[in-house]
Design an enzyme around this catalytic site. Sequence first.
Site, mmCIF file in Angstrom:
data_model
loop_
_atom_site.group_PDB
_atom_site.id
_atom_site.type_symbol
_atom_site.label_atom_id
_atom_site.label_comp_id
_atom_site.label_asym_id
_atom_site.label_seq_id
_atom_site.Cartn_x
_atom_site.Cartn_y
_atom_site.Cartn_z
ATOM 1 N N ASP A 180 -3.846 -1.037 3.336
ATOM 2 C CA ASP A 180 -4.982 -0.211 2.924
ATOM 3 C C ASP A 180 -6.312 -0.863 3.258
ATOM 4 O OD1 ASP A 180 -3.943 -1.950 0.734
ATOM 5 O OD2 ASP A 180 -5.771 -1.322 -0.270
ATOM 6 N N ASP A 226 -14.319 -4.432 3.699
ATOM 7 C CA ASP A 226 -13.806 -4.688 2.358
ATOM 8 C C ASP A 226 -13.570 -6.177 2.117
ATOM 9 O OD1 ASP A 226 -13.173 -4.101 -0.200
ATOM 10 O OD2 ASP A 226 -11.179 -3.324 0.197
#
Length: 477
Positions: free
Chosen positions: A257, A267
Amino acid sequence: MPFSQAFHPALDHTRLGGLFYDVVQPAHFPTHTLRYRNNRAASTVGLDTLTDAEWVDHFGRFVPLPGSLPQPLALRYHGHQFRQYNPDLGDGRGFLFAQLRDDTGRLLDLGTKGSGRTPWSRGGDGRLTLKGGMREILAASMLEALGVETSRAFSLIETGENLERNDEPSPTRSAVLVRLGHSHIRIGTFQRLAANAETEALKLLVTYVRETYYPDLSVPEDGNEALVLFEAVCGRVARVGAQWMAAGFVHGVLNTDNIAITGESFDYGPWRFLPRFDAGFTAAYFDHNGLYAYGRQPQALLWNLARLAECLLEFAPHAGLTDVLSRFPALYERELDLAWCRRLGVSPDTPETDRALRHAVTLFMETSGIPFHCLPFDWYGGSDGAERALNGERGDLYRDSAFAEARGLLEKRTPVASYSVDHPYFSGGQPCNMLITTVEALWTKISEQDDWSALDDKLAEIALMADALGHIPAVKT
């Protein structure tokens, strides 16, 4: 204040339909203190003309941008976390706030972190610590300066809440971050549809990704767009993985993910930059087996790509997908050679000589224990950097016989066109670094004295380095 002429809002993600996201409401925060706005990035999407008050309205209170998404969208996805499948993921403390196009027509997302609870929060508070936001600013800025294809930290607003966390002294200050990136679609987005047997939606996603993020990718006569898309994604993932390695960057959490379908790095949680060349260096304190250690990052990327291939078996032949995967190691190795040429500021040569240079340099870095960021700084520009390197504080190290092979290869290499030996960054004598001690010192200033000047100084130093390396201009517009 009116938006600039460079402001081009978009709604592309809504074309996928409600199966891909949930409409959500942002959190209401007690206060909004603007701590960081990336004016250089904002200028590329026409948002640099906003006043600070307007900026806070849009990126702290999440007043919709005109012509873009009317409400935030929490994106749905699954994923393998440390190779264990988790169907209960999705945007748990963030959402897709807006989409825009830059001056090249490229679609970009404004996504959040710490903007409140969503249906996918799994019991979490949906918040972000101020320290976590600061760390993302530093990671994204440093990576961009080193030429890594990365999302950019766009905004950080302190929000006036006290958060309880197990991995840092609590209560701690809260913030909401906005990042500007090429896409928030990830391998896990495909995995969710495959796991739920949503074949038509998966087919729609393949076409959407190809048309939106790979517009120059032509579909072969047999119509197998899934296979050509997979090959293109593998190429981009190989490239960003190689860029991490040459930057000495350890992402820390390479779950499916966290792998964007565009191959863009994003991220940033428990990341680290290497103090020294160490294949076993691990960033995340919870990565007990070193699954995502520095030297295992290429393997992790390949494993994740294999999971994407499994999602495409409905549309592409097994043999074709396997063949693409089998070519990943060689593709990655070439990208790694090129990434090291860029890190050293030398023009690429033949695959053989580029490989020899990379091997000699990294072997010396590993065996000598020299700080990772020092050798690429000292020898930046190859032959043009030799005098600076040999006369600098590490000159004795470079005159040692152990460095002879690497020195001989570097002295034969011509610098990249953008290199200037007189650039003030190189005259400073010491390279910019982003070691954990540096990060913690910056946070101590903020947490104990609310002093942001050291962070501002560090970002100015990063910008100077970026200008010297030819990746982004030193002066923000």
